[in-house]
Design a protein around this motif. Structure first.
Motif, PDB file in Angstrom:
ATOM      1  N   ILE A 191       3.033   9.157  -6.881  1.00 38.46           N
ATOM      2  CA  ILE A 191       3.575  10.522  -6.871  1.00 38.46           C
ATOM      3  C   ILE A 191       5.040  10.610  -7.289  1.00 38.46           C
ATOM      4  O   ILE A 191       5.609  11.698  -7.339  1.00 38.46           O
ATOM      5  CB  ILE A 191       3.420  11.153  -5.463  1.00 38.46           C
ATOM      6  CG1 ILE A 191       4.189  10.329  -4.425  1.00 38.46           C
ATOM      7  CG2 ILE A 191       1.957  11.279  -5.088  1.00 38.46           C
ATOM      8  CD1 ILE A 191       4.178  10.925  -3.030  1.00 38.46           C
ATOM      9  N   ARG A 192       5.669   9.476  -7.622  1.00 43.44           N
ATOM     10  CA  ARG A 192       7.111   9.499  -7.859  1.00 43.44           C
ATOM     11  C   ARG A 192       7.504  10.220  -9.138  1.00 43.44           C
ATOM     12  O   ARG A 192       8.667  10.606  -9.300  1.00 43.44           O
ATOM     13  CB  ARG A 192       7.675   8.075  -7.882  1.00 43.44           C
ATOM     14  CG  ARG A 192       7.244   7.219  -9.048  1.00 43.44           C
ATOM     15  CD  ARG A 192       7.686   5.775  -8.863  1.00 43.44           C
ATOM     16  NE  ARG A 192       7.156   4.891  -9.884  1.00 43.44           N
ATOM     17  CZ  ARG A 192       7.851   4.406 -10.886  1.00 43.44           C
ATOM     18  NH1 ARG A 192       9.122   4.739 -11.020  1.00 43.44           N
ATOM     19  NH2 ARG A 192       7.300   3.593 -11.763  1.00 43.44           N
ATOM     20  N   ARG A 193       6.579  10.447 -10.056  1.00 43.93           N
ATOM     21  CA  ARG A 193       6.895  11.148 -11.293  1.00 43.93           C
ATOM     22  C   ARG A 193       6.916  12.662 -11.106  1.00 43.93           C
ATOM     23  O   ARG A 193       7.342  13.389 -11.987  1.00 43.93           O
ATOM     24  CB  ARG A 193       5.880  10.790 -12.385  1.00 43.93           C
ATOM     25  CG  ARG A 193       5.795   9.295 -12.708  1.00 43.93           C
ATOM     26  CD  ARG A 193       7.103   8.750 -13.238  1.00 43.93           C
ATOM     27  NE  ARG A 193       6.986   7.329 -13.595  1.00 43.93           N
ATOM     28  CZ  ARG A 193       8.005   6.570 -13.926  1.00 43.93           C
ATOM     29  NH1 ARG A 193       9.228   7.081 -13.935  1.00 43.93           N
ATOM     30  NH2 ARG A 193       7.831   5.299 -14.238  1.00 43.93           N
ATOM     31  N   LYS A 194       6.424  13.116  -9.955  1.00 43.02           N
ATOM     32  CA  LYS A 194       6.417  14.550  -9.699  1.00 43.02           C
ATOM     33  C   LYS A 194       7.843  15.039  -9.416  1.00 43.02           C
ATOM     34  O   LYS A 194       8.737  14.244  -9.118  1.00 43.02           O
ATOM     35  CB  LYS A 194       5.513  14.859  -8.500  1.00 43.02           C
ATOM     36  CG  LYS A 194       4.050  14.519  -8.742  1.00 43.02           C
ATOM     37  CD  LYS A 194       3.230  14.690  -7.478  1.00 43.02           C
ATOM     38  CE  LYS A 194       3.261  16.114  -6.979  1.00 43.02           C
ATOM     39  NZ  LYS A 194       2.449  16.298  -5.765  1.00 43.02           N
ATOM     40  N   GLY A 199      13.483   6.433  -9.638  1.00 44.78           N
ATOM     41  CA  GLY A 199      13.147   7.773  -9.190  1.00 44.78           C
ATOM     42  C   GLY A 199      12.996   7.911  -7.694  1.00 44.78           C
ATOM     43  O   GLY A 199      12.560   8.960  -7.203  1.00 44.78           O
ATOM     44  N   ILE A 200      13.340   6.855  -6.946  1.00 44.70           N
ATOM     45  CA  ILE A 200      13.229   6.880  -5.484  1.00 44.70           C
ATOM     46  C   ILE A 200      14.569   6.466  -4.889  1.00 44.70           C
ATOM     47  O   ILE A 200      15.202   5.508  -5.346  1.00 44.70           O
ATOM     48  CB  ILE A 200      12.107   5.924  -5.004  1.00 44.70           C
ATOM     49  CG1 ILE A 200      10.748   6.440  -5.446  1.00 44.70           C
ATOM     50  CG2 ILE A 200      12.127   5.783  -3.493  1.00 44.70           C
ATOM     51  CD1 ILE A 200       9.590   5.554  -5.048  1.00 44.70           C
ATOM     52  N   THR A 232       0.829  -1.210   0.000  1.00 48.27           N
ATOM     53  CA  THR A 232       0.000   0.000   0.000  1.00 48.27           C
ATOM     54  C   THR A 232       0.858   1.253   0.000  1.00 48.27           C
ATOM     55  O   THR A 232       0.614   2.198  -0.757  1.00 48.27           O
ATOM     56  CB  THR A 232      -0.942   0.000   1.217  1.00 48.27           C
ATOM     57  OG1 THR A 232      -1.798  -1.149   1.156  1.00 48.27           O
ATOM     58  CG2 THR A 232      -1.794   1.255   1.245  1.00 48.27           C
ATOM     59  N   LEU A 233       1.889   1.286   0.853  1.00 45.57           N
ATOM     60  CA  LEU A 233       2.749   2.462   0.924  1.00 45.57           C
ATOM     61  C   LEU A 233       3.481   2.695  -0.403  1.00 45.57           C
ATOM     62  O   LEU A 233       3.594   3.833  -0.870  1.00 45.57           O
ATOM     63  CB  LEU A 233       3.756   2.317   2.062  1.00 45.57           C
ATOM     64  CG  LEU A 233       3.199   2.486   3.484  1.00 45.57           C
ATOM     65  CD1 LEU A 233       4.295   2.268   4.515  1.00 45.57           C
ATOM     66  CD2 LEU A 233       2.575   3.866   3.661  1.00 45.57           C
ATOM     67  N   PHE A 234       3.984   1.623  -1.010  1.00 44.94           N
ATOM     68  CA  PHE A 234       4.695   1.793  -2.270  1.00 44.94           C
ATOM     69  C   PHE A 234       3.744   2.130  -3.415  1.00 44.94           C
ATOM     70  O   PHE A 234       4.150   2.764  -4.391  1.00 44.94           O
ATOM     71  CB  PHE A 234       5.532   0.556  -2.589  1.00 44.94           C
ATOM     72  CG  PHE A 234       6.894   0.605  -1.971  1.00 44.94           C
ATOM     73  CD1 PHE A 234       7.943   1.190  -2.643  1.00 44.94           C
ATOM     74  CD2 PHE A 234       7.112   0.113  -0.699  1.00 44.94           C
ATOM     75  CE1 PHE A 234       9.203   1.267  -2.073  1.00 44.94           C
ATOM     76  CE2 PHE A 234       8.357   0.186  -0.110  1.00 44.94           C
ATOM     77  CZ  PHE A 234       9.412   0.764  -0.794  1.00 44.94           C
ATOM     78  N   ALA A 235       2.492   1.715  -3.303  1.00 42.84           N
ATOM     79  CA  ALA A 235       1.509   2.149  -4.291  1.00 42.84           C
ATOM     80  C   ALA A 235       1.289   3.659  -4.185  1.00 42.84           C
ATOM     81  O   ALA A 235       1.107   4.342  -5.198  1.00 42.84           O
ATOM     82  CB  ALA A 235       0.188   1.409  -4.086  1.00 42.84           C
ATOM     83  N   CYS A 236       1.329   4.177  -2.960  1.00 44.33           N
ATOM     84  CA  CYS A 236       1.221   5.628  -2.761  1.00 44.33           C
ATOM     85  C   CYS A 236       2.427   6.338  -3.379  1.00 44.33           C
ATOM     86  O   CYS A 236       2.274   7.350  -4.081  1.00 44.33           O
ATOM     87  CB  CYS A 236       1.130   5.948  -1.267  1.00 44.33           C
ATOM     88  SG  CYS A 236      -0.400   5.407  -0.469  1.00 44.33           S
TER      89      CYS A 236
END
Length: 601
Positions: free
Chosen positions: A340-343, A360-361, A332-336
Motif C-alpha cells: 500500500i505504500r504507493r498510495k 515512501g515510508i 509479513t507486516l512490511f509486505a503489507c
C-alpha cells in the motif's frame, strides 16, 4: 612434428580406418574435439583417449590423483586458482619443477596463472576430466574451499604479527585490523554467508580458537574454526566497520554495516556480547530486495491472502501478526506496507531496530537510552497526521492502549505480539490492560504464523513417515488425516540438507460481529475457539498439512515449529482435517522461483 591423435589411437586401440574417418568428419561438423566425440558418441574409454592425448603432447598421464595431491600447496596458493577445478598441485621433489595436474593440455591461461604464483618451474601432467571433477568435489565440497582459504589467510596473518594485541595501543590495533589478511578474512566470511543464504553469522570464542557458525533456513550450523590469533583482530575489524568502540570489551554493543556483494546491497546488524573467553559477535544479514517483501511470496493460503488485502485497505482498525521470535512477523507486516505504500497516504513505522528500509515510508528507530520508547514515539507520531502506523512490537500496557486509541481515531495500526496462536492475542491484550470493549471495537484481524523449511525441489520425493515421526504425529494429532508426505535425501543444490528456503504456515482470525460481541463480553479463549470451529476456522496445523501433501514441507518440520499441544487441529464433520487452499503463488523461497518447483504427481 606433433603426431595426430587419430594415428596414436589407431596404434593403441586398433580403431578401424572407416570409423576413424567418420569420427573425424562428424567431430568437425559438430565442432567438438575428436577425443570428446569418441568418448560421447563411440563409447571409447576416457582413459584410453587421454592416454593417447598425453602421448600426443609428450606429457605424463596419471589415471588417479588421490595420493598425489599437494594439500599444503592448495592452502598456500590463492583459492581462485583451484575454484573451477582446472588444475591441482601434485607432490613433487624439492629439487626440480613443481607438477600440476590438468585435463586440458591447451589451457595455457591457467598454466600461466599458476606460474605467476609459483616460485618454481611448472610442469603439467595429464589426467581425465572425470578424475579432475572427482578430486574437485573431494577437496572443495561443502565448506572445504572456505576452510582452505581461511587457513591460508590465518597463516599469512600469523607470519606478520610480532606481538599480542593486549599490549598494543588503540592506533596499533586499528592499523592491525586494516592489514590485508584480516580484511580478507572478514570479506571471506561475509561472502560465504551470503553465498549459503545464511540469515545470521555467529563468531563464538573458546579457550584456544573461535567457531564460525551460520544460521541457514532457521538452523544453526558450525561452518569452520579460526585461530585465536585471527579471531581477536577479526572482531576488532567488524567493530570498526560497525562504528563500535574497539576499546570497550566489557559491555554489549550494537551497530550496522552496509555491505555490497555481487552487485547486491546488504545491511548487517552487528551485536557483540562479552563472554568468558572474549566477545561473541552475531551478525544479522538483511538484503535490500523489496521482491522479498511481496505478499504473494509469503506462503499465505489464497483465502487468507484475499482477506489480508481487504484488511490493509481499511481506513482504521488494528491488524496483529503473532508468533515467536524468528517466525517472519516483520516480513509479513512490511509486505503489507509494501502493498500500500504507493498510495497517497502517510505511513510511519516505529521499530527497534529498523530492519527493512522502504522508500515512501517514514521509519523511526527506538532509542530507550535517550528516552525514545515505543509509547513516546507513538504519541508524537499521532501529531504527524499519519494514515498507517506500524508499531514493531507491543510489549507494555501504555503502548497497547495508545495503539488501540489510535486505531479508533482514523488510523490503521499494524503490530506484532508474542503469542502461540491467533486467539491467544486477545487474552494478551487483556493482560496488558486494554479494556475488552476497546479491543472489540478496534480489532480487525489477527494473523498467527510460523516458518517451516521448504523441501529441495531438485531431490524431493514421495515417502512414508518414519516410525518416530508417525508415533509423535499420532500422539499429538490423534487421527488427523495425512494422505501422503514427501522427503528429500539432500543433493548439491541444497547442500545435502534436503531443504532450500522457508515458507510460512498461517492461521487468520478476522473479527466479525459475533466475535466482536464475544470479545466485548470478555468471553474465554475456549468459547471463542468453539465459535471459530463452528465457522470452519482453519488452523496452522491444517495449513501445514496442506503444504506437506503438496510436497512443500515435511511432517517433521510442522511438528518442530508449531506448538501442537497448544494449537489443536479442528476436524470437519468427517473427522478429517481439511487442507488449506494452496496455489502456486503461495510458495516462499527467497532463492528459488516457485515456478521452478517440479510438478507434484
Amino acid at each position: 612434428m606433433v603426431p595426430k591423435l587419430g594415428q596414436i589411437l589407431k596404434q593403441r586401440t586398433g580403431i578401424g580406418d572407416n570409423l576413424l574417418e567418420k569420427a573425424i568428419a562428424s567431430s568437425q561438423k559438430e565442432k567438438v574435439t575428436l577425443g570428446t566425440y569418441l568418448i560421447e558418441k563411440c563409447a571409447f574409454s576416457e582413459e584410453d583417449v587421454y592416454r593417447a592425448l598425453a602421448e600426443q603432447f609428450s606429457m605424463e598421464f596419471l589415471p588417479g590423483l588421490d595420493e598425489l595431491i599437494h594439500a599444503e600447496l592448495i592452502r598456500e596458493l590463492p583459492s581462485d586458482l583451484f575454484r573451477e577445478g582446472r588444475c591441482f598441485p601434485l607432490k613433487s621433489p624439492d629439487e626440480g619443477p613443481q607438477r600440476f595436474a590438468v585435463s586440458d593440455p591447451l589451457d595455457l591461461e591457467i598454466i600461466l596463472q599458476v606460474q605467476v604464483y609459483s616460485d618454481r618451474v611448472v610442469e603439467t601432467v595429464l589426467t581425465t576430466p572425470s578424475e579432475m571433477e572427482r578430486m574437485h568435489k573431494k577437496l572443495f565440497g561443502g565448506n572445504s574451499l572456505f576452510s582452505h582459504s581461511a587457513s591460508r589467510i590465518t597463516r599469512e596473518y600469523e607470519r606478520q604479527i610480532q606481538t599480542a594485541e593486549d599490549s598494543l595501543t588503540l592506533d596499533e590495533i586499528r592499523k592491525r585490523t586494516e592489514s590485508e589478511p584480516v580484511v580478507k578474512m572478514a570479506t571471506l566470511i561475509f561472502d560465504e554467508a551470503i553465498k549459503l543464504r545464511a540469515s545470521d553469522i555467529h563468531i563464538e570464542p573458546s579457550e584456544h580458537n573461535a567457531i564460525i557458525r551460520f544460521r541457514i533456513d532457521g538452523m544453526l550450523r558450525q561452518h569452520t574454526e579460526i585461530s585465536k590469533w585471527m579471531y581477536i583482530p577479526l572482531t576488532s575489524r567488524i567493530k570498526i566497520q560497525a562504528d563500535l568502540d574497539i576499546a570497550e570489551k566489557r559491555i554489549p554493543q550494537d551497530g550496522r554495516i552496509r555491505y555490497t556483494s555481487g552487485g547486491d546491497l546488504y545491511d548487517f546488524r552487528v551485536s557483540t556480547l562479552p563472554t568468558h573467553h572474549g566477545e561473541k559477535t552475531v551478525i544479522r544479514i538483511l538484503k535490500h530486495d523489496t521482491s522479498l517483501l511481496e505478499l504473494v511470496n509469503l506462503g499465505v493460503p489464497k483465502v487468507h491472502y484475499d482477506s489480508i488485502l481487504e484488511i490493509i485497505e481499511k481506513p482504521q482498525g488494528m491488524l496483529f501478526v503473532t508468533g515467536p521470535t524468528g517466525s517472519g512477523k516483520s516480513s509479513t507486516l512490511f509486505a503489507c506496507l509494501n502493498k500500500i505504500r504507493r498510495k497517497a497516504i502517510n505511513i510511519t513505522t516505529i521499530e527497534n531496530p529498523i530492519e527493512y528500509k522502504l522508500d515512501g515510508i517514514n521509519q523511526v528507530q527506538i532509542n530507550e537510552k535517550a528516552g525514545v520508547t515505543f509509547a513516546t514515539v507513538l504519541r508524537s507520531i499521532l501529531r504527524q497526521d499519519p494514515d498507517v502506523i506500524l508499531v514493531g512490537e507491543i510489549r507494555d500496557g501504555e503502548t497497547a492502549n495508545i495503539a488501540v486509541q489510535a486505531s479508533q481515531t482514523g488510523h490503521l495500526v499494524l503490530s506484532t505480539l508474542h503469542t502461540n496462536d491467533s486467539v491467544s492475542a486477545i487474552t494478551r491484550l487483556r493482560d496488558l490492560g486494554v479494556p475488552p470493549f476497546l479491543i472489540s471495537s478496534s480489532l480487525l484481524a489477527i494473523l498467527a504464523q510460523r516458518l517451516v523449511r521448504v523441501l529441495c525441489p531438485q531431490c524431493r520425493r514421495k515417502s512414508e513417515m518414519t516410525i518416530d515421526t508417525k508415533r509423535k504425529w499420532e500422539t499429538l494429532l490423534g487421527n488427523t488425516h495425512l494422505s501422503h508426505c514427501w522427503s528429500a535425501p539432500g543433493c548439491q543444490s541444497c547442500g545435502g540438507t534436503g531443504y532450500r528456503g522457508r515458507t510460512g504456515v498461517f492461521e487468520l482470525v478476522t473479527v466479525n460481529e459475533q466475535l466482536r460481541s464475544m470479545i466485548a463480553d470478555n468471553a474465554s479463549e475456549t468459547a471463542i475457539r468453539k465459535i471459530l470451529r463452528e465457522n470452519n476456522f482453519e488452523t496452522m496445523i491444517q495449513d501445514g498439512i496442506a503444504k506437506i501433501e503438496a510436497g512443500i514441507t515435511t511432517p517433521e518440520e510442522l511438528l518442530r515449529v508449531v506448538l501442537v499441544e497448544e494449537i489443536a487441529p479442528i476436524p470437519n464433520e468427517n473427522g478429517k482435517t481439511p487442507p488449506s487452499q494452496i496455489t502456486d503463488h503461495n510458495l516462499i523461497d527467497f532463492d528459488t522461483n516457485p515456478e521452478q518447483l517440479p510438478p507434484v504427481s
